[in-house]
Design a protein around this motif. Structure first.
Motif, PDB file in Angstrom:
ATOM      1  N   LEU A  26     -17.669 -21.003  21.749  1.00  0.00           N
ATOM      2  CA  LEU A  26     -16.895 -19.982  21.046  1.00  0.00           C
ATOM      3  C   LEU A  26     -17.091 -20.062  19.531  1.00  0.00           C
ATOM      4  CD1 LEU A  26     -13.573 -20.288  23.071  1.00  0.00           C
ATOM      5  CD2 LEU A  26     -15.248 -18.437  23.218  1.00  0.00           C
ATOM      6  N   VAL A  27     -17.648 -21.165  19.065  1.00  0.00           N
ATOM      7  CA  VAL A  27     -17.867 -21.379  17.637  1.00  0.00           C
ATOM      8  C   VAL A  27     -19.174 -20.693  17.225  1.00  0.00           C
ATOM      9  CG1 VAL A  27     -18.252 -23.165  15.871  1.00  0.00           C
ATOM     10  CG2 VAL A  27     -16.623 -23.572  17.743  1.00  0.00           C
ATOM     11  N   ASP A  28     -19.134 -19.959  16.136  1.00  0.00           N
ATOM     12  CA  ASP A  28     -20.299 -19.175  15.703  1.00  0.00           C
ATOM     13  C   ASP A  28     -21.588 -19.979  15.647  1.00  0.00           C
ATOM     14  OD1 ASP A  28     -18.932 -16.780  15.548  1.00  0.00           O
ATOM     15  OD2 ASP A  28     -18.551 -16.939  13.397  1.00  0.00           O
ATOM     16  N   HIS A  29     -21.521 -21.215  15.198  1.00  0.00           N
ATOM     17  CA  HIS A  29     -22.732 -22.038  15.061  1.00  0.00           C
ATOM     18  C   HIS A  29     -23.447 -22.237  16.408  1.00  0.00           C
ATOM     19  CE1 HIS A  29     -25.430 -25.059  13.380  1.00  0.00           C
ATOM     20  NE2 HIS A  29     -25.140 -25.821  14.429  1.00  0.00           N
ATOM     21  N   HIS A  31     -22.871 -20.203  19.138  1.00  0.00           N
ATOM     22  CA  HIS A  31     -22.829 -18.915  19.824  1.00  0.00           C
ATOM     23  C   HIS A  31     -24.223 -18.283  19.856  1.00  0.00           C
ATOM     24  CE1 HIS A  31     -21.255 -14.848  20.614  1.00  0.00           C
ATOM     25  NE2 HIS A  31     -22.105 -14.447  19.708  1.00  0.00           N
ATOM     26  N   THR A  32     -24.676 -17.883  21.043  1.00  0.00           N
ATOM     27  CA  THR A  32     -25.919 -17.131  21.161  1.00  0.00           C
ATOM     28  C   THR A  32     -25.576 -15.691  21.522  1.00  0.00           C
ATOM     29  OG1 THR A  32     -26.205 -17.535  23.529  1.00  0.00           O
ATOM     30  CG2 THR A  32     -27.163 -19.174  22.000  1.00  0.00           C
ATOM     31  N   ALA A  33     -26.542 -14.824  21.401  1.00  0.00           N
ATOM     32  CA  ALA A  33     -26.300 -13.409  21.659  1.00  0.00           C
ATOM     33  C   ALA A  33     -26.332 -13.061  23.148  1.00  0.00           C
ATOM     34  CB  ALA A  33     -27.330 -12.570  20.909  1.00  0.00           C
ATOM     35  N   THR A  34     -26.961 -13.902  23.963  1.00  0.00           N
ATOM     36  CA  THR A  34     -27.198 -13.491  25.342  1.00  0.00           C
ATOM     37  C   THR A  34     -26.599 -14.389  26.419  1.00  0.00           C
ATOM     38  OG1 THR A  34     -29.298 -14.684  25.345  1.00  0.00           O
ATOM     39  CG2 THR A  34     -29.367 -12.350  24.725  1.00  0.00           C
ATOM     40  N   LYS A  35     -26.119 -15.551  26.062  1.00  0.00           N
ATOM     41  CA  LYS A  35     -25.569 -16.462  27.076  1.00  0.00           C
ATOM     42  C   LYS A  35     -24.049 -16.427  27.073  1.00  0.00           C
ATOM     43  CE  LYS A  35     -29.281 -19.847  26.448  1.00  0.00           C
ATOM     44  NZ  LYS A  35     -29.528 -21.221  25.975  1.00  0.00           N
ATOM     45  N   ARG A  36     -23.465 -16.686  28.246  1.00  0.00           N
ATOM     46  CA  ARG A  36     -22.017 -16.856  28.313  1.00  0.00           C
ATOM     47  C   ARG A  36     -21.618 -17.984  27.370  1.00  0.00           C
ATOM     48  NH1 ARG A  36     -20.159 -17.111  34.578  1.00  0.00           N
ATOM     49  NH2 ARG A  36     -18.496 -18.245  33.532  1.00  0.00           N
ATOM     50  N   PHE A  37     -20.415 -17.892  26.795  1.00  0.00           N
ATOM     51  CA  PHE A  37     -19.979 -18.929  25.869  1.00  0.00           C
ATOM     52  C   PHE A  37     -19.938 -20.298  26.546  1.00  0.00           C
ATOM     53  CE2 PHE A  37     -15.725 -18.578  27.687  1.00  0.00           C
ATOM     54  CZ  PHE A  37     -15.180 -19.834  27.491  1.00  0.00           C
ATOM     55  N   GLU A  38     -19.669 -20.318  27.855  1.00  0.00           N
ATOM     56  CA  GLU A  38     -19.632 -21.583  28.579  1.00  0.00           C
ATOM     57  C   GLU A  38     -21.006 -22.256  28.570  1.00  0.00           C
ATOM     58  OE1 GLU A  38     -16.859 -18.662  30.831  1.00  0.00           O
ATOM     59  OE2 GLU A  38     -18.787 -18.579  29.797  1.00  0.00           O
ATOM     60  N   VAL A  39     -22.050 -21.476  28.716  1.00  0.00           N
ATOM     61  CA  VAL A  39     -23.414 -22.017  28.703  1.00  0.00           C
ATOM     62  C   VAL A  39     -23.793 -22.459  27.291  1.00  0.00           C
ATOM     63  CG1 VAL A  39     -25.854 -21.477  29.141  1.00  0.00           C
ATOM     64  CG2 VAL A  39     -24.078 -20.696  30.734  1.00  0.00           C
ATOM     65  N   ASP A  40     -23.377 -21.708  26.286  1.00  0.00           N
ATOM     66  CA  ASP A  40     -23.625 -22.124  24.901  1.00  0.00           C
ATOM     67  C   ASP A  40     -23.002 -23.500  24.635  1.00  0.00           C
ATOM     68  OD1 ASP A  40     -25.015 -19.783  24.231  1.00  0.00           O
ATOM     69  OD2 ASP A  40     -23.231 -18.795  23.451  1.00  0.00           O
ATOM     70  N   GLY A  41     -21.775 -23.688  25.072  1.00  0.00           N
ATOM     71  CA  GLY A  41     -21.107 -24.979  24.892  1.00  0.00           C
ATOM     72  C   GLY A  41     -21.762 -26.077  25.714  1.00  0.00           C
ATOM     73  N   LYS A 124      -7.228 -14.463  20.794  1.00  0.00           N
ATOM     74  CA  LYS A 124      -7.993 -13.879  19.683  1.00  0.00           C
ATOM     75  C   LYS A 124      -9.430 -14.404  19.672  1.00  0.00           C
ATOM     76  CE  LYS A 124      -7.883 -13.694  14.638  1.00  0.00           C
ATOM     77  NZ  LYS A 124      -7.137 -14.137  13.446  1.00  0.00           N
ATOM     78  N   VAL A 125      -9.597 -15.711  19.800  1.00  0.00           N
ATOM     79  CA  VAL A 125     -10.931 -16.317  19.780  1.00  0.00           C
ATOM     80  C   VAL A 125     -11.748 -15.870  20.992  1.00  0.00           C
ATOM     81  CG1 VAL A 125     -12.153 -18.531  19.973  1.00  0.00           C
ATOM     82  CG2 VAL A 125     -10.267 -18.295  18.371  1.00  0.00           C
ATOM     83  N   LEU A 131     -16.258  -9.723  22.839  1.00  0.00           N
ATOM     84  CA  LEU A 131     -16.662  -8.469  22.204  1.00  0.00           C
ATOM     85  C   LEU A 131     -18.051  -8.570  21.573  1.00  0.00           C
ATOM     86  CD1 LEU A 131     -13.295  -7.384  20.567  1.00  0.00           C
ATOM     87  CD2 LEU A 131     -14.512  -6.200  22.418  1.00  0.00           C
ATOM     88  N   LYS A 132     -18.448  -9.763  21.159  1.00  0.00           N
ATOM     89  CA  LYS A 132     -19.774  -9.957  20.559  1.00  0.00           C
ATOM     90  C   LYS A 132     -20.880  -9.801  21.587  1.00  0.00           C
ATOM     91  CE  LYS A 132     -18.358 -13.152  16.919  1.00  0.00           C
ATOM     92  NZ  LYS A 132     -18.424 -14.561  16.478  1.00  0.00           N
ATOM     93  N   LYS A 133     -20.590 -10.122  22.840  1.00  0.00           N
ATOM     94  CA  LYS A 133     -21.618 -10.062  23.876  1.00  0.00           C
ATOM     95  C   LYS A 133     -20.997  -9.669  25.218  1.00  0.00           C
ATOM     96  CE  LYS A 133     -21.612 -15.126  23.813  1.00  0.00           C
ATOM     97  NZ  LYS A 133     -22.466 -16.299  23.749  1.00  0.00           N
ATOM     98  N   PRO A 134     -20.551  -8.413  25.299  1.00  0.00           N
ATOM     99  CA  PRO A 134     -19.845  -7.968  26.510  1.00  0.00           C
ATOM    100  C   PRO A 134     -20.680  -8.053  27.776  1.00  0.00           C
ATOM    101  CG  PRO A 134     -20.349  -6.114  25.073  1.00  0.00           C
ATOM    102  CD  PRO A 134     -20.674  -7.361  24.310  1.00  0.00           C
TER     103      PRO A 134
END
Length: 169
Positions: A26-29, A31-41, A124-125, A131-134
């Motif tokens: 969920l943190v911008d650093h 965060h990728t444009a195409t992966k679920r936030f769970e995968v980014d983490g 909010k987060v 919203l960034k990657k629906p």
């Protein structure tokens, strides 16, 4: 506490890393444009562990725990570190298992880790991330954040996708 109460055998350090990193996507650093936030983490946690010489099976276990932490109905049947990461998220965010802990235990946790305005800040987060990657919210609970923010948003429908596939039949 849950793992100890159920007398599960688990690696406390790996569970700690999974708990620590589970929302890092969920943190911008991270965060990728195409992966679920769970995968980014999960990717960030695995990279962290690899950089510190942690063996691949352990790094992969943490990856799985984080990648699956919001997936309903599956993690509880997996290895304890995965099941406990999911259970921790569930009790923290939506209160599943809240009554399994005494008021004194809950007070100790809140005393050590005050929640502040957790509910509103968390929504909010999560909404901002969704919203960034629906397109990454299809088939996940993450869609709910967008729909709550914008009731006119319609998620892709699996049946429509099947009917519209380019295959003849």
């Amino acid at each position: 506490m849950k793992g100890l109460r159920q007398k599960l055998k688990f690696d406390a350090e790996l569970l700690y890393v999974a708990a620590l990193f589970h929302d890092l996507g969920l943190v911008d650093h991270y965060h990728t444009a195409t992966k679920r936030f769970e995968v980014d983490g999960a990717d960030a946690a695995r990279d962290f562990l690899r950089a510190r010489g942690i063996a691949e099976p352990q790094a992969d276990l943490v990856w799985e725990a984080i990648a699956l932490h919001t997936t309903p109905g599956i993690p509880q049947y997996m290895r304890p570190e995965i099941a406990l990461t999911n259970a921790g998220v569930l009790v923290d965010v939506v209160g599943v298992g809240y009554d399994d802990y005494t008021p004194e235990q809950r007070d100790q946790v809140i005393s050590a880790f005050p929640r502040g305005d957790f509910k509103n800040e968390f929504l909010k987060v999560q909404t901002c991330s969704a919203l960034k990657k629906p397109q990454t919210t299809f088939g996940t609970v993450n869609f709910d954040y967008i729909q709550d923010h914008d009731p006119t948003f319609h998620k892709p429908n699996a049946c429509t996708r099947i009917r519209n596939t380019p295959w003849q039949s």
